[in-house]
Design a protein around this motif. Structure first.
Motif, PDB file in Angstrom:
ATOM      1  N   LYS A  94      39.647  22.053 -47.606  1.00 20.60           N
ATOM      2  CA  LYS A  94      39.115  22.347 -46.574  1.00 20.60           C
ATOM      3  C   LYS A  94      39.144  21.414 -45.578  1.00 20.60           C
ATOM      4  CE  LYS A  94      34.772  23.405 -44.646  1.00 20.60           C
ATOM      5  NZ  LYS A  94      33.142  23.800 -44.813  1.00 20.60           N
ATOM      6  N   HIS A  95      39.035  20.161 -45.954  1.00 24.69           N
ATOM      7  CA  HIS A  95      38.728  19.019 -45.304  1.00 24.69           C
ATOM      8  C   HIS A  95      40.212  18.207 -45.514  1.00 24.69           C
ATOM      9  CE1 HIS A  95      34.394  19.228 -44.457  1.00 24.69           C
ATOM     10  NE2 HIS A  95      34.466  19.895 -45.688  1.00 24.69           N
ATOM     11  N   LYS A  96      41.227  18.691 -45.878  1.00 24.43           N
ATOM     12  CA  LYS A  96      42.492  18.059 -45.948  1.00 24.43           C
ATOM     13  C   LYS A  96      42.413  16.601 -46.573  1.00 24.43           C
ATOM     14  CE  LYS A  96      44.597  20.739 -42.091  1.00 24.43           C
ATOM     15  NZ  LYS A  96      43.423  21.463 -41.930  1.00 24.43           N
TER      16      LYS A  96
ATOM     17  N   LEU B 217      29.602  17.212 -51.567  1.00 23.16           N
ATOM     18  CA  LEU B 217      30.964  16.813 -51.171  1.00 23.16           C
ATOM     19  C   LEU B 217      31.232  17.282 -49.780  1.00 23.16           C
ATOM     20  CD1 LEU B 217      33.614  15.331 -51.912  1.00 23.16           C
ATOM     21  CD2 LEU B 217      34.422  17.553 -53.158  1.00 23.16           C
ATOM     22  N   ASP B 218      30.788  18.488 -49.404  1.00 22.50           N
ATOM     23  CA  ASP B 218      31.264  19.204 -48.246  1.00 22.50           C
ATOM     24  C   ASP B 218      30.706  18.289 -47.051  1.00 22.50           C
ATOM     25  OD1 ASP B 218      32.393  20.929 -46.612  1.00 22.50           O
ATOM     26  OD2 ASP B 218      30.855  22.459 -46.743  1.00 22.50           O
ATOM     27  N   LYS B 219      29.443  18.248 -47.335  1.00 25.14           N
ATOM     28  CA  LYS B 219      28.540  17.417 -46.505  1.00 25.14           C
ATOM     29  C   LYS B 219      29.000  16.075 -46.345  1.00 25.14           C
ATOM     30  CE  LYS B 219      24.317  20.304 -47.118  1.00 25.14           C
ATOM     31  NZ  LYS B 219      22.995  20.272 -47.810  1.00 25.14           N
ATOM     32  N   THR B 220      29.442  15.549 -47.336  1.00 20.18           N
ATOM     33  CA  THR B 220      29.819  14.016 -47.147  1.00 20.18           C
ATOM     34  C   THR B 220      31.398  13.981 -46.466  1.00 20.18           C
ATOM     35  OG1 THR B 220      28.887  13.445 -49.220  1.00 20.18           O
ATOM     36  CG2 THR B 220      30.665  11.914 -48.540  1.00 20.18           C
ATOM     37  N   LEU B 221      32.143  14.876 -46.801  1.00 20.76           N
ATOM     38  CA  LEU B 221      33.661  14.865 -46.065  1.00 20.76           C
ATOM     39  C   LEU B 221      33.176  15.282 -44.625  1.00 20.76           C
ATOM     40  CD1 LEU B 221      35.655  16.420 -48.709  1.00 20.76           C
ATOM     41  CD2 LEU B 221      35.845  14.066 -48.013  1.00 20.76           C
TER      42      LEU B 221
ATOM     43  N   VAL C 245      45.368  19.920 -57.654  1.00 19.27           N
ATOM     44  CA  VAL C 245      44.976  18.567 -57.814  1.00 19.27           C
ATOM     45  C   VAL C 245      45.895  17.526 -57.696  1.00 19.27           C
ATOM     46  CG1 VAL C 245      43.923  16.943 -59.774  1.00 19.27           C
ATOM     47  CG2 VAL C 245      43.096  19.357 -59.760  1.00 19.27           C
ATOM     48  N   ASP C 246      45.844  16.689 -56.636  1.00 16.69           N
ATOM     49  CA  ASP C 246      46.856  15.679 -56.248  1.00 16.69           C
ATOM     50  C   ASP C 246      47.236  14.886 -57.340  1.00 16.69           C
ATOM     51  OD1 ASP C 246      47.059  16.652 -53.286  1.00 16.69           O
ATOM     52  OD2 ASP C 246      44.954  16.037 -53.260  1.00 16.69           O
ATOM     53  N   LEU C 247      46.210  14.291 -58.074  1.00 19.30           N
ATOM     54  CA  LEU C 247      46.744  13.024 -58.882  1.00 19.30           C
ATOM     55  C   LEU C 247      45.698  13.182 -60.216  1.00 19.30           C
ATOM     56  CD1 LEU C 247      46.950   9.988 -56.607  1.00 19.30           C
ATOM     57  CD2 LEU C 247      48.829  11.169 -57.930  1.00 19.30           C
ATOM     58  N   MET C 248      46.535  13.292 -61.472  1.00 14.81           N
ATOM     59  CA  MET C 248      45.496  13.417 -62.683  1.00 14.81           C
ATOM     60  C   MET C 248      46.005  12.301 -63.466  1.00 14.81           C
ATOM     61  SD  MET C 248      45.569  17.222 -63.908  1.00 14.81           S
ATOM     62  CE  MET C 248      47.259  17.300 -63.920  1.00 14.81           C
ATOM     63  N   GLY C 249      44.874  11.459 -64.029  1.00 20.53           N
ATOM     64  CA  GLY C 249      45.150  10.172 -64.710  1.00 20.53           C
ATOM     65  C   GLY C 249      44.504  10.239 -66.132  1.00 20.53           C
ATOM     66  N   GLY C 250      44.722   9.204 -67.121  1.00 12.47           N
ATOM     67  CA  GLY C 250      44.153   9.421 -68.132  1.00 12.47           C
ATOM     68  C   GLY C 250      44.498   8.038 -68.892  1.00 12.47           C
TER      69      GLY C 250
ATOM     70  N   ASP D 107      39.771  10.383 -37.857  1.00 12.19           N
ATOM     71  CA  ASP D 107      40.956   9.475 -38.032  1.00 12.19           C
ATOM     72  C   ASP D 107      40.917   8.599 -39.627  1.00 12.19           C
ATOM     73  OD1 ASP D 107      38.949   7.582 -37.630  1.00 12.19           O
ATOM     74  OD2 ASP D 107      40.262   6.384 -36.351  1.00 12.19           O
ATOM     75  N   GLU D 108      39.646   9.126 -40.422  1.00 10.46           N
ATOM     76  CA  GLU D 108      39.806   8.637 -41.693  1.00 10.46           C
ATOM     77  C   GLU D 108      40.492   9.743 -42.546  1.00 10.46           C
ATOM     78  OE1 GLU D 108      35.821   5.757 -41.845  1.00 10.46           O
ATOM     79  OE2 GLU D 108      35.334   7.786 -41.891  1.00 10.46           O
ATOM     80  N   GLY D 109      41.067   9.145 -43.579  1.00  8.17           N
ATOM     81  CA  GLY D 109      41.564  10.070 -44.709  1.00  8.17           C
ATOM     82  C   GLY D 109      40.668   9.635 -46.034  1.00  8.17           C
ATOM     83  N   ALA D 110      40.528  10.807 -46.871  1.00  3.89           N
ATOM     84  CA  ALA D 110      39.366  10.510 -47.862  1.00  3.89           C
ATOM     85  C   ALA D 110      40.610  10.723 -49.060  1.00  3.89           C
ATOM     86  CB  ALA D 110      38.186  11.574 -47.733  1.00  3.89           C
TER      87      ALA D 110
END
Length: 526
Positions: A329-331, A290-294, A362-367, A300-303
């Motif tokens: 770390k990657h905002k 995940l770190d390498k991907t981000l 955790v910004d969003l949790m769903g289920g 200017d891209e938001g993940a």
């Protein structure tokens, strides 16, 4: 057709004739059958795609993990299977499922060929959009020889047991984790809601479908999760479609997805792609990946990082303690689908984030309501402004009928019972821990499961289906067979899941059946 192709076709047709399938448990024939079932052209076709530049069909999100394998391995497996089965096919039956001529014009009627077609049918185009439907033969062929495992209607499903074709069986294929679907208070809540409000809102939340009941449940969910706001949906699938589509709304947005997430999250991300967003995947449950991907994203891209809390096939828990610091770390932002975690893990059954103590990160949790909450519908919790945006910008929420009163009432009753009858969470953990330890002790491969979902990896499609049938027909044990392309190649499994209401007698009966069938098919040693 050349001589080699003729021999190949005849051998496979003979191998999958009804006569042979009746005694395919014979070890030699079983190995030959599995060789043909598993020696498909998945990698070969994928390699061809790489060379020719065509798009992969949207069937198996994990297919790209094996594209780099050498196709010669598959060819060698096929040749070995043919060598083993040569005499058996000639002695024990001829093709009864169709001729080569029919196969050429109407889709293959050979079991092996029709299974291969499952991976490519979606790409068939032409003047008639029904053409691919008529060429789909795998399900019909499986039905003919009695090994079709899907869409089996139940007479009754009343908790730890069910009735199918008049026969009572132990249910190890349900997500009724806390056993609330038949709880008197849940039933009464649904009945009362019907009597007072009727059976449906007949409209969307946006216009005439919102009730005070929806808002009451949303307030309870937000308070319990210690979040600003909550939103109630009509289905759990809709939660992921709506959230991803609303937030991944332009070409500056990137969905960064764990490879093994639920199909609903992939579908939600694809809706975002239609608006210009990108989709990239990181290695399953791997913070370094995940770190390498981000790191590779543009400035200017938001993940939006997307993961299951508990992965629905493997029963594995997302390593949020490792993933969250990378996201911060990657905002980036983080969405966790806790469908299989609510009521199962974490203090009080609060789920994955609570298990690791990172709820506030955790910004969003769903289920969904359809598992521990014993109903149908979905939930999402998070920042108020974010949820308000989703409710106004997600077409799948805005224009879908609202969750029906009895469904919301049943889920709300189960939600309150979960907090009051906490013994159910303890009993559930006791049951799945017992089964995991016992199955592993027998020699079954279970992967990294830590939850009420316990996969029993068989690795071969045909063997998986035949074990499923023996368990159900001969031992009265209901499991769920997962075969490709629903799972990656060589990942076929019997998926089992457990409830708080399973008694030890249910579990021991199942263990004895697994032992018998596992030995019969050579999955575990005698």
């Amino acid at each position: 057709m050349g001589l080699r192709q003729q021999l190949l076709s005849r051998s496979k047709k003979a191998l999958f004739s009804p006569a042979v399938m009746r005694w395919v448990s014979d070890d030699r024939v079983m190995k030959a059958a599995e060789g043909l079932m598993d020696a498909r052209t998945r990698v070969k076709d994928a390699w061809k795609v790489l060379i020719q530049g065509y798009d992969l069909p949207n069937v198996d999100p994990a297919l790209d993990e094996v594209v780099g394998e050498r196709t010669t391995l598959r060819m060698e497996m096929r040749a070995q299977a043919l060598e083993e089965s040569g005499s058996n096919g000639a002695k024990n039956g001829s093709a009864t499922n169709g001729s080569a001529t029919n196969g050429a014009s109407h889709g293959s009627t050979d079991m092996d060929e029709s299974m291969k077609e499952r991976n490519t049918l979606a790409g068939i185009g032409g003047k008639d959009v029904f053409e691919k439907c008529r060429k789909f033969m795998a399900a019909d062929n499986a039905r003919k020889i009695g090994i079709y495992p899907f869409f089996r209607p139940l007479d009754l499903n009343d908790g730890p047991e069910a009735v199918i074709n008049g026969k009572r069986v132990v249910m190890l294929g349900s997500n009724n984790y806390l056993g609330f679907t038949t709880h008197p208070k849940v039933r009464e809540a649904a009945k009362t809601a019907i009597d007072r409000f009727g059976t449906s809102m007949t409209g969307s939340r946006l216009v005439n479908g919102s009730m005070k009941m929806h808002e009451e449940f949303e307030a309870k969910l937000a308070a319990w999760f210690n979040r600003e706001s909550a939103l109630v949906f009509t289905t759990g699938y809709q939660v992921n479609l709506a959230t991803c589509a609303a937030l991944l709304s332009n070409k500056s947005s990137v969905a960064v997805i764990d490879r093994n997430v639920h199909a609903s999250l992939y579908d939600g991300a694809r809706l975002g792609q239609a608006a210009g967003a990108r989709l990239v995947r990181y290695k399953h449950n791997d913070a370094d990946s995940l770190d390498k991907t981000l790191e590779k994203l543009e400035a200017d891209e938001g993940a939006l990082v997307i993961t299951d809390g508990v992965f629905s096939a493997e029963g594995e828990i997302a390593k949020l303690d490792e993933l969250v610091p990378v996201v911060k770390k990657h905002k980036a932002r983080l969405l966790v689908d806790d469908a299989h975690a609510l009521g199962v893990i974490g203090p009080g059954g609060r789920g994955t984030a609570a298990l690791f103590g990172v709820e506030d990160q955790v910004d969003l949790m769903g289920g969904t309501f359809s598992k521990s909450l014993a109903s149908i519908g979905g939930w999402l919790v998070g920042e108020r402004k974010v949820l308000d945006y989703i409710r106004h910008f997600a077409p799948s929420f805005m224009f879908a009928a609202a969750a029906a009163p009895p469904s919301v009432a049943a889920a709300m009753a189960a939600f309150e019972l979960m907090q009051g009858e906490t013994w159910r969470i303890d009993k559930l953990r006791e049951n799945f821990t017992y089964m995991r330890d016992q199955l592993r002790g027998m020699g079954f491969e279970l992967g990294h499961t830590q939850t009420a979902v316990i996969p029993i990896f068989i690795r071969q499609d045909l063997r998986t289906i035949r074990m499923w049938r023996d368990l159900l027909d001969e031992h009265g044990i209901y499991t769920n067979p997962f075969i490709s392309p629903g799972v990656p190649p060589k990942s076929a499994m019997l998926r089992t899941s457990y409830m708080a209401t399973h008694e030890r007698s249910h579990l021991d009966r199942a263990l004895e059946a697994f032992r018998t069938v596992g030995k019969k098919y050579g999955v575990i040693q005698g």
